[in-house]
Write a protein that holds these residues in place. Structure first.
Motif, PDB file in Angstrom:
ATOM      1  N   ASN A  71      -3.745   9.290   3.135  1.00  0.00           N
ATOM      2  CA  ASN A  71      -2.355   9.658   2.837  1.00  0.00           C
ATOM      3  C   ASN A  71      -2.265  10.665   1.698  1.00  0.00           C
ATOM      4  O   ASN A  71      -1.403  11.556   1.703  1.00  0.00           O
ATOM      5  N   ALA A  72      -3.154  10.477   0.733  1.00  0.00           N
ATOM      6  CA  ALA A  72      -3.137  11.403  -0.403  1.00  0.00           C
ATOM      7  C   ALA A  72      -3.407  12.833   0.044  1.00  0.00           C
ATOM      8  O   ALA A  72      -2.806  13.789  -0.452  1.00  0.00           O
ATOM      9  N   SER A  73      -4.339  12.977   1.026  1.00  0.00           N
ATOM     10  CA  SER A  73      -4.679  14.326   1.494  1.00  0.00           C
ATOM     11  C   SER A  73      -3.709  14.824   2.567  1.00  0.00           C
ATOM     12  O   SER A  73      -3.582  16.035   2.786  1.00  0.00           O
ATOM     13  N   LEU A  74      -3.009  13.878   3.241  1.00  0.00           N
ATOM     14  CA  LEU A  74      -2.109  14.287   4.321  1.00  0.00           C
ATOM     15  C   LEU A  74      -0.794  14.856   3.803  1.00  0.00           C
ATOM     16  O   LEU A  74      -0.133  15.620   4.510  1.00  0.00           O
ATOM     17  N   GLU A  75      -0.369  14.458   2.611  1.00  0.00           N
ATOM     18  CA  GLU A  75       0.911  14.936   2.108  1.00  0.00           C
ATOM     19  C   GLU A  75       0.945  16.449   2.011  1.00  0.00           C
ATOM     20  O   GLU A  75       1.901  17.104   2.424  1.00  0.00           O
ATOM     21  N   ASP A  76      -0.140  17.011   1.474  1.00  0.00           N
ATOM     22  CA  ASP A  76      -0.200  18.474   1.384  1.00  0.00           C
ATOM     23  C   ASP A  76      -0.236  19.104   2.766  1.00  0.00           C
ATOM     24  O   ASP A  76       0.424  20.127   3.023  1.00  0.00           O
ATOM     25  N   MET A  77      -1.001  18.460   3.683  1.00  0.00           N
ATOM     26  CA  MET A  77      -1.090  18.996   5.035  1.00  0.00           C
ATOM     27  C   MET A  77       0.274  18.954   5.739  1.00  0.00           C
ATOM     28  O   MET A  77       0.677  19.893   6.445  1.00  0.00           O
ATOM     29  N   VAL A  78       1.015  17.844   5.509  1.00  0.00           N
ATOM     30  CA  VAL A  78       2.340  17.712   6.144  1.00  0.00           C
ATOM     31  C   VAL A  78       3.293  18.764   5.605  1.00  0.00           C
ATOM     32  O   VAL A  78       4.081  19.372   6.349  1.00  0.00           O
ATOM     33  N   GLN A 129      -9.123  -4.302   9.114  1.00  0.00           N
ATOM     34  CA  GLN A 129      -7.832  -3.789   8.700  1.00  0.00           C
ATOM     35  C   GLN A 129      -7.831  -3.431   7.208  1.00  0.00           C
ATOM     36  O   GLN A 129      -7.264  -2.416   6.805  1.00  0.00           O
ATOM     37  N   GLN A 130      -8.482  -4.254   6.402  1.00  0.00           N
ATOM     38  CA  GLN A 130      -8.574  -3.939   4.982  1.00  0.00           C
ATOM     39  C   GLN A 130      -9.330  -2.640   4.756  1.00  0.00           C
ATOM     40  O   GLN A 130      -8.930  -1.795   3.945  1.00  0.00           O
ATOM     41  N   ILE A 131     -10.426  -2.479   5.518  1.00  0.00           N
ATOM     42  CA  ILE A 131     -11.191  -1.225   5.403  1.00  0.00           C
ATOM     43  C   ILE A 131     -10.336  -0.045   5.858  1.00  0.00           C
ATOM     44  O   ILE A 131     -10.308   1.019   5.220  1.00  0.00           O
ATOM     45  N   ALA A 132      -9.591  -0.254   6.974  1.00  0.00           N
ATOM     46  CA  ALA A 132      -8.751   0.829   7.490  1.00  0.00           C
ATOM     47  C   ALA A 132      -7.618   1.167   6.525  1.00  0.00           C
ATOM     48  O   ALA A 132      -7.251   2.347   6.361  1.00  0.00           O
ATOM     49  N   GLU A 133      -7.024   0.132   5.909  1.00  0.00           N
ATOM     50  CA  GLU A 133      -5.961   0.394   4.927  1.00  0.00           C
ATOM     51  C   GLU A 133      -6.476   1.184   3.733  1.00  0.00           C
ATOM     52  O   GLU A 133      -5.780   2.065   3.215  1.00  0.00           O
ATOM     53  N   GLU A 134      -7.681   0.870   3.320  1.00  0.00           N
ATOM     54  CA  GLU A 134      -8.264   1.620   2.213  1.00  0.00           C
ATOM     55  C   GLU A 134      -8.472   3.076   2.606  1.00  0.00           C
ATOM     56  O   GLU A 134      -8.160   4.001   1.830  1.00  0.00           O
ATOM     57  N   ARG A 135      -8.984   3.270   3.828  1.00  0.00           N
ATOM     58  CA  ARG A 135      -9.150   4.642   4.307  1.00  0.00           C
ATOM     59  C   ARG A 135      -7.792   5.322   4.462  1.00  0.00           C
ATOM     60  O   ARG A 135      -7.648   6.517   4.190  1.00  0.00           O
ATOM     61  N   HIS A 136      -6.789   4.540   4.904  1.00  0.00           N
ATOM     62  CA  HIS A 136      -5.458   5.100   5.116  1.00  0.00           C
ATOM     63  C   HIS A 136      -4.841   5.548   3.782  1.00  0.00           C
ATOM     64  O   HIS A 136      -4.201   6.610   3.714  1.00  0.00           O
ATOM     65  N   ARG A 137      -5.040   4.747   2.769  1.00  0.00           N
ATOM     66  CA  ARG A 137      -4.524   5.141   1.455  1.00  0.00           C
ATOM     67  C   ARG A 137      -5.175   6.436   0.963  1.00  0.00           C
ATOM     68  O   ARG A 137      -4.517   7.303   0.402  1.00  0.00           O
TER      69      ARG A 137
END
Length: 550
Positions: free
Chosen positions: A257-264, A246-254
């Motif tokens: 998220n930075a790249s998804l904002e522009d995509m959204v 989960q810690q690894i996934a949260e790091e990947r998620h963070r």
């Protein structure tokens, strides 16, 4: 769950259960033991007393036959050697009268005398134990088994009571000792079982508080708790792995998220454009649908125009013919008048023919005027959405009159059941279009392949100022796969044969939107259809108001 809501613990529950089982077991076993012992003591005492009674009755037979009372007294005094014997009565039977008389008695010293039992001896043939004594009676017989008297024996039951008391005391003592032993064993067993549970509970509480999922529980000596401890360790190991993932996934998620904002943002803009385009397309679709429905209404009106024109052509043609004949006859009469050859018979004939021709012209012109007036009202109603007061039966007749060019060549019949004085105020145009579509549907679809179809139209005013219109026919009915979708647009059984599939959709929209009413369909294939239409109206009491409005 908080501690205040906990009512029982494993310790107290285990202790109560063990003590309850031990108590029930001891009580049952002690009760059975005491019951068996008391029964045995009773049987032993009874057997001893019965044996003494039999012995005394055997010895008393000779004394009763000989009448030797002194020998009997001496013999009875020897009973002092039996401590349980308290009183003995020997009764002699009188051979002549059959009555019992006290022959002799024995009484232990220090005990009160017992009154005669001569009238109650039969009650003591079976031993009776009461108030620390046991009483028994036995018959005395001679060698020929003839009854010569009775022996009554009253013995002490103190030994029996002492044995019973000792048995009860012994059993209670044993039960108390066993209860104490059970309690001590339950405490020991409870500690053996509950201590590992408390250790595991404390370990889990500490682990959850500090979130130290790397800790491991120690394995207890009991096999079941050892299995539970191993299961807890496996669970903690998996939780630790899950937390790491989960810690690894949260790091990947963070990072994602930075790249998804522009995509959204980009997709949001694209979605807005797509929604706007969809709204425009839907609006165009609604416009096309309204246009198709309007075209359907105009097409129906155009067919009606063609039929009325054809129908009006006949009476107008007859009127033209009659007027032409009248003009010819008028020219002939004028010539004869100018030549002064006009006869009275010729004039009479001319007047008769003129009257007949004028009647023909009037009737046909009146018929054409009725057709045109009816068509005019129907056409105005179909193109107008305003409310007006009208006689409902007259409206139906106007509709049928406008449809007569189509209906007169068909063998079908239409029956109208309506109060001729029923006058309502509502929109006549939607009713007009509804009835025309229902009638044409019955003719084109319901009566296909039928020689004599029948349509029944019923109208009645409900107490709630609503008009109930019932339309029935005895046609082929609606197939099952069409019935549920009959009010949907473009649903028809005449696809490719001139059917647009908008007739019943138009009827549904007119009932629900133009008239604010409801429509219900009942149909079985082969048994015709029934439409029940209910919509609000403003009723009038009589037709005088309607006539004034016209």
């Amino acid at each position: 769950m908080t501690d205040s809501t906990v009512r029982l613990s494993i310790r107290s529950l285990f202790l109560w259960v063990v003590m309850a089982i031990a108590t029930i077991t001891l009580v049952i076993s002690s009760s059975l033991s005491m019951y068996t012992q008391i029964k045995t003591y009773r049987e032993e005492l009874t057997a001893q007393v019965e044996m003494l009674a039999e012995l005394i009755s055997f010895n008393a037979a000779g004394y009763l036959i000989d009448g030797d009372r002194d020998s009997a007294d001496k013999r009875l005094k020897s009973l002092s050697a039996a401590p349980i014997v308290l009183n003995v009565h020997i009764y002699r039977r009188n051979p002549e009268f059959g009555e019992l008389a006290l022959f002799t008695r024995y009484q232990r010293e220090g005990h009160p005398q017992v009154e005669s039992k001569s009238t109650q001896l039969l009650n003591y043939l079976s031993p009776k134990i009461s108030d620390a004594v046991i009483e028994i009676a036995r018959e005395v017989t001679d060698d020929n088994k003839n009854r010569v008297g009775y022996v009554y024996l009253r013995a002490s039951a103190d030994s029996f009571n002492q044995l019973v008391g000792q048995s009860i005391l012994l059993n209670l003592s044993v039960m108390f000792i066993m209860m104490v032993v059970s309690f001590l064993l339950a405490l020991r067993l409870k500690r053996i079982i509950t201590d590992p549970i408390e250790h595991l509970s404390e370990f889990l509480r500490r682990t959850s508080r500090h979130r130290d999922y790397s800790a491991r529980s120690q394995s207890p000596n009991i096999r079941e708790f050892s299995i539970l401890s191993e299961a807890i360790n496996v669970m903690l190991s998996r939780i630790q792995e899950y937390m790491q993932k989960q810690q690894i996934a949260e790091e990947r998620h963070r990072k994602l998220n930075a790249s998804l904002e522009d995509m959204v943002n980009q997709r949001t803009l694209a979605l807005k454009d797509a929604n706007q385009e969809l709204i425009q397309t839907l609006e165009k679709l609604h416009q096309f649908q309204r246009q198709i429905v309007q075209n359907e209404k105009m097409a129906s009106l155009g067919d009606m125009v063609a039929g009325v024109a054809h129908e009006v052509n006949t009476p107008i043609g007859l009127g033209v013919t009659a007027s032409t004949m009248m003009l010819d006859r008028l020219v002939d009469i004028e010539k004869e008048f100018e030549s002064k050859t006009l006869k009275a018979s010729t004039m009479r004939k001319f007047l008769t023919e003129s009257q007949e021709n004028l009647n023909i012209i009037y009737r046909n012109l009146n018929r054409a005027a009725e057709l045109i007036s009816s068509f005019k009202q129907v056409a105005v109603d179909q193109t107008s959405e305003s409310s007006r007061s009208f006689c409902f039966a007259q409206l139906v007749n106007e509709i049928l009159l406008s449809l007569r060019p189509r209906l007169k060549k068909l063998p079908h019949t239409i029956h109208v059941d309506c109060d001729p004085t029923l006058t309502v105020n509502t929109k006549a145009g939607p009713i007009n279009q509804i009835l025309i579509n229902l009638i044409m549907n019955s003719i084109l679809h319901g009566f296909e392949g039928m020689e004599n179809g029948e349509i029944n139209i019923t109208a009645e005013l409900l107490p709630s100022d609503k008009l109930k219109l019932v339309y029935r026919d005895n046609g082929r009915g609606i197939p099952n796969h069409i019935r549920k979708r009959v009010f949907d647009p473009f649903v028809t059984t005449k696809r490719g044969q001139g059917g647009s599939g908008l007739g019943m959709h138009l009827v549904y929209n007119l009932v629900t939107q133009a008239l604010n009413g409801t429509i219900a369909l009942t149909s079985e294939e082969g048994n015709g259809v029934e439409f029940v239409i209910v919509f609000p109206v403003a009723s009038t009491e009589n037709r005088a108001q309607l006539k004034l409005n016209h």
